[in-house]
Scaffold this motif. Structure first.
Motif, PDB file in Angstrom:
ATOM      1  N   TRP A 134      16.685  -2.870 -56.487  1.00 19.45           N
ATOM      2  CA  TRP A 134      17.129  -3.096 -55.115  1.00 19.45           C
ATOM      3  C   TRP A 134      18.521  -2.524 -54.867  1.00 19.45           C
ATOM      4  O   TRP A 134      19.374  -2.500 -55.752  1.00 19.45           O
ATOM      5  CB  TRP A 134      17.212  -4.591 -54.828  1.00 19.45           C
ATOM      6  CG  TRP A 134      15.967  -5.264 -54.388  1.00 19.45           C
ATOM      7  CD1 TRP A 134      15.693  -5.753 -53.148  1.00 19.45           C
ATOM      8  CD2 TRP A 134      14.817  -5.575 -55.187  1.00 19.45           C
ATOM      9  NE1 TRP A 134      14.451  -6.345 -53.130  1.00 19.45           N
ATOM     10  CE2 TRP A 134      13.891  -6.239 -54.369  1.00 19.45           C
ATOM     11  CE3 TRP A 134      14.468  -5.339 -56.526  1.00 19.45           C
ATOM     12  CZ2 TRP A 134      12.658  -6.685 -54.821  1.00 19.45           C
ATOM     13  CZ3 TRP A 134      13.236  -5.772 -56.991  1.00 19.45           C
ATOM     14  CH2 TRP A 134      12.351  -6.433 -56.150  1.00 19.45           C
ATOM     15  N   ILE A 135      18.757  -2.117 -53.597  1.00 22.60           N
ATOM     16  CA  ILE A 135      20.105  -1.919 -53.065  1.00 22.60           C
ATOM     17  C   ILE A 135      20.005  -2.276 -51.580  1.00 22.60           C
ATOM     18  O   ILE A 135      19.405  -1.536 -50.799  1.00 22.60           O
ATOM     19  CB  ILE A 135      20.650  -0.485 -53.304  1.00 22.60           C
ATOM     20  CG1 ILE A 135      21.932  -0.259 -52.489  1.00 22.60           C
ATOM     21  CG2 ILE A 135      19.614   0.587 -52.993  1.00 22.60           C
ATOM     22  CD1 ILE A 135      22.644   1.051 -52.807  1.00 22.60           C
ATOM     23  N   ASN A 149      30.093  -0.290 -37.009  1.00 24.93           N
ATOM     24  CA  ASN A 149      31.104   0.031 -38.021  1.00 24.93           C
ATOM     25  C   ASN A 149      30.562   1.132 -38.928  1.00 24.93           C
ATOM     26  O   ASN A 149      29.626   0.930 -39.687  1.00 24.93           O
ATOM     27  CB  ASN A 149      31.429  -1.220 -38.834  1.00 24.93           C
ATOM     28  CG  ASN A 149      32.569  -1.002 -39.810  1.00 24.93           C
ATOM     29  OD1 ASN A 149      32.935   0.124 -40.137  1.00 24.93           O
ATOM     30  ND2 ASN A 149      33.148  -2.088 -40.291  1.00 24.93           N
ATOM     31  N   ARG A 150      31.189   2.304 -38.885  1.00 29.30           N
ATOM     32  CA  ARG A 150      30.718   3.449 -39.667  1.00 29.30           C
ATOM     33  C   ARG A 150      30.992   3.290 -41.161  1.00 29.30           C
ATOM     34  O   ARG A 150      30.406   3.992 -41.983  1.00 29.30           O
ATOM     35  CB  ARG A 150      31.381   4.735 -39.165  1.00 29.30           C
ATOM     36  CG  ARG A 150      30.887   5.210 -37.829  1.00 29.30           C
ATOM     37  CD  ARG A 150      29.634   6.066 -37.966  1.00 29.30           C
ATOM     38  NE  ARG A 150      29.939   7.349 -38.546  1.00 29.30           N
ATOM     39  CZ  ARG A 150      29.393   7.858 -39.634  1.00 29.30           C
ATOM     40  NH1 ARG A 150      28.505   7.163 -40.319  1.00 29.30           N
ATOM     41  NH2 ARG A 150      29.727   9.050 -40.083  1.00 29.30           N
ATOM     42  N   GLU A 151      31.858   2.373 -41.518  1.00 34.43           N
ATOM     43  CA  GLU A 151      32.135   2.150 -42.932  1.00 34.43           C
ATOM     44  C   GLU A 151      30.939   1.478 -43.625  1.00 34.43           C
ATOM     45  O   GLU A 151      30.680   1.728 -44.805  1.00 34.43           O
ATOM     46  CB  GLU A 151      33.386   1.275 -43.074  1.00 34.43           C
ATOM     47  CG  GLU A 151      33.896   1.132 -44.491  1.00 34.43           C
ATOM     48  CD  GLU A 151      34.534   2.394 -45.049  1.00 34.43           C
ATOM     49  OE1 GLU A 151      34.805   2.437 -46.261  1.00 34.43           O
ATOM     50  OE2 GLU A 151      34.735   3.346 -44.264  1.00 34.43           O
ATOM     51  N   ASN A 152      30.232   0.664 -42.882  1.00 30.90           N
ATOM     52  CA  ASN A 152      29.134  -0.110 -43.458  1.00 30.90           C
ATOM     53  C   ASN A 152      27.801   0.617 -43.282  1.00 30.90           C
ATOM     54  O   ASN A 152      26.934   0.226 -42.498  1.00 30.90           O
ATOM     55  CB  ASN A 152      29.080  -1.496 -42.825  1.00 30.90           C
ATOM     56  CG  ASN A 152      30.291  -2.319 -43.164  1.00 30.90           C
ATOM     57  OD1 ASN A 152      31.019  -2.011 -44.104  1.00 30.90           O
ATOM     58  ND2 ASN A 152      30.536  -3.369 -42.403  1.00 30.90           N
ATOM     59  N   ARG A 175      26.824   5.664 -47.982  1.00 31.59           N
ATOM     60  CA  ARG A 175      28.169   5.685 -48.569  1.00 31.59           C
ATOM     61  C   ARG A 175      28.199   5.050 -49.951  1.00 31.59           C
ATOM     62  O   ARG A 175      29.004   5.444 -50.808  1.00 31.59           O
ATOM     63  CB  ARG A 175      29.151   4.957 -47.634  1.00 31.59           C
ATOM     64  CG  ARG A 175      30.592   4.959 -48.133  1.00 31.59           C
ATOM     65  CD  ARG A 175      31.523   4.258 -47.181  1.00 31.59           C
ATOM     66  NE  ARG A 175      31.290   2.834 -47.096  1.00 31.59           N
ATOM     67  CZ  ARG A 175      31.732   1.929 -47.981  1.00 31.59           C
ATOM     68  NH1 ARG A 175      32.428   2.326 -49.048  1.00 31.59           N
ATOM     69  NH2 ARG A 175      31.493   0.647 -47.815  1.00 31.59           N
ATOM     70  N   ILE A 176      27.342   4.086 -50.199  1.00 34.26           N
ATOM     71  CA  ILE A 176      27.388   3.357 -51.469  1.00 34.26           C
ATOM     72  C   ILE A 176      26.220   3.692 -52.387  1.00 34.26           C
ATOM     73  O   ILE A 176      26.149   3.176 -53.503  1.00 34.26           O
ATOM     74  CB  ILE A 176      27.430   1.835 -51.231  1.00 34.26           C
ATOM     75  CG1 ILE A 176      26.143   1.359 -50.531  1.00 34.26           C
ATOM     76  CG2 ILE A 176      28.664   1.445 -50.422  1.00 34.26           C
ATOM     77  CD1 ILE A 176      26.020  -0.148 -50.429  1.00 34.26           C
ATOM     78  N   VAL A 195      29.947  -2.368 -53.622  1.00 30.87           N
ATOM     79  CA  VAL A 195      30.429  -3.478 -52.798  1.00 30.87           C
ATOM     80  C   VAL A 195      30.787  -4.701 -53.633  1.00 30.87           C
ATOM     81  O   VAL A 195      31.147  -5.738 -53.082  1.00 30.87           O
ATOM     82  CB  VAL A 195      29.385  -3.878 -51.734  1.00 30.87           C
ATOM     83  CG1 VAL A 195      29.170  -2.751 -50.743  1.00 30.87           C
ATOM     84  CG2 VAL A 195      28.064  -4.272 -52.388  1.00 30.87           C
ATOM     85  N   GLU A 196      30.704  -4.581 -54.955  1.00 29.72           N
ATOM     86  CA  GLU A 196      31.021  -5.717 -55.813  1.00 29.72           C
ATOM     87  C   GLU A 196      31.831  -5.247 -57.015  1.00 29.72           C
ATOM     88  O   GLU A 196      31.573  -4.170 -57.554  1.00 29.72           O
ATOM     89  CB  GLU A 196      29.722  -6.390 -56.277  1.00 29.72           C
ATOM     90  CG  GLU A 196      29.918  -7.761 -56.879  1.00 29.72           C
ATOM     91  CD  GLU A 196      28.603  -8.521 -56.967  1.00 29.72           C
ATOM     92  OE1 GLU A 196      28.316  -9.331 -56.065  1.00 29.72           O
ATOM     93  OE2 GLU A 196      27.844  -8.297 -57.931  1.00 29.72           O
TER      94      GLU A 196
END
Length: 351
Positions: free
Chosen positions: A182-183, A197-200, A204-205, A212-213
């Protein structure tokens, strides 16, 4: 059994299957994402697992499944200690036990983490059950199982209402005898989050273990952990932010979402050259279905024919769970739609 307890390090124990994304250089096993954990086959009367956790705002939850059926769910305390997973079992019968993190990472809580250290039992570990394939699931609150536990009227955002054990993704794993990875992050999308919010955004991750952790910043080694299929359930939050706009601004944002979806497919393909990639969407409305279909078709026109799209059945009002999110029946319907489409694709059928 002789009644004597033994202890084994999870990273060293024979016949223990590790689930989820992790950095093999770490001395302990981090359970970063929903669905991450361990799987083993055992004959025993008792089975314990040593877990370590910390948090400032939101606690982590762990789930236990026996032969695929959810049997327990509990919250982790701060600190390191053993938790009882099974007790009073018949030690003449072997079972497959799966222990997973049942709630997602929370980017706003920098102190939240889960580490798995050891298992303890009086039983015999056996060769784990063979899985037919490995599937990676990418998504938002729908994939994290938001609202699948708790009263229908519960609306506060807390990890207690999140449970991946009965999510559509876990149902797909059960139905296809698959190992899942999962992600997923509630509120995130392909281009932006529910509030614009373009960061979220998930692209990106995606390349990291779990950006994020804490402890998950390292690049993920896709070559060492290949998958047979990647299934996305992404777009609900992109549509939410888009619905707040009007006129030319909305048109520009819609085009950006379409382009971001196509780019995300290309990014996933670079890391998973052999996998079939399926974009699913529609459990919470279908406002941007044409944009996502168009993105898939664009990538197919470029020559990547192992990319597809499936429309999921929407959740009726009466089928909602906590947090006004789809309940179990809608998750099962979504899983059936994904499985039908995925099985055809993996068998080489066109569409």
């Amino acid at each position: 059994m002789n009644g004597l307890l033994w202890e084994k390090d999870i990273r060293q124990a024979e016949h223990v299957r590790l689930l989820g994304r992790f950095d093999p250089r770490q001395p302990v096993f981090p359970m970063h994402w929903t669905g991450s954990g361990i799987e083993l086959r055992i004959r025993c009367t008792t089975l314990d697992m040593e877990l370590e956790s910390g948090y400032a705002i939101q606690s982590a939850w762990v789930g236990v499944m026996v032969d695929g059926a959810p049997v327990a769910r509990f919250v982790l305390e701060r600190g390191r200690r053993y938790y009882t997973l099974l007790a009073g079992m018949d030690d003449t019968v072997a079972h497959t036990v799966t222990v997973v993190r049942d709630s997602q990472p929370v980017a706003e809580d920098e102190r939240l983490f889960v580490l798995a250290h050891r298992i303890r039992s009086d039983g015999e570990l056996l060769e784990p059950e063979k899985r037919e394939m490995t599937i990676e699931f990418i998504g938002d609150s729908l994939t994290s199982g938001e609202g699948l536990v708790g009263p229908r009227g519960a609306m506060e955002w807390r990890t207690i209402w999140l449970s991946g054990m009965e999510s559509w993704a876990m149902e797909v794993c059960r139905g296809m005898n698959a190992q899942g990875r999962w992600i997923s992050q509630s509120g995130w999308g392909a281009y932006w989050s529910w509030d614009g919010n373009r960061e979220n955004r998930l692209p990106r991750i995606y390349d990291a273990v779990c950006a994020v952790e804490r402890g998950g910043e390292a690049p993920y080694d896709f070559e060492q952990n290949p998958v047979d299929a990647v299934v996305l359930n992404v777009g609900t939050n992109d549509a939410s932010a888009l619905s707040r706009l009007e006129g030319e601004e909305k048109e520009r944002a819609a085009a950006a979402i379409r382009a971001a979806a196509a780019d995300f497919l290309r990014q996933i393909r670079r890391h998973n050259p052999q996998a079939y990639i399926l974009w699913s969407y529609g459990m919470c409305g279908g406002d941007i279905a044409p944009l996502l279909r168009s993105a898939v078709q664009e990538v197919r026109r470029e020559g990547d024919l192992r990319v597809g799209y499936v429309q999921l059945p929407p959740c009726p009002e009466k089928g909602l769970g906590s947090r006004a999110h789809p309940g179990r029946e809608n998750h099962r319907s979504a899983a059936l739609a994904v499985m039908r489409r995925l099985k055809k694709a993996l068998e080489g059928q066109p569409g």
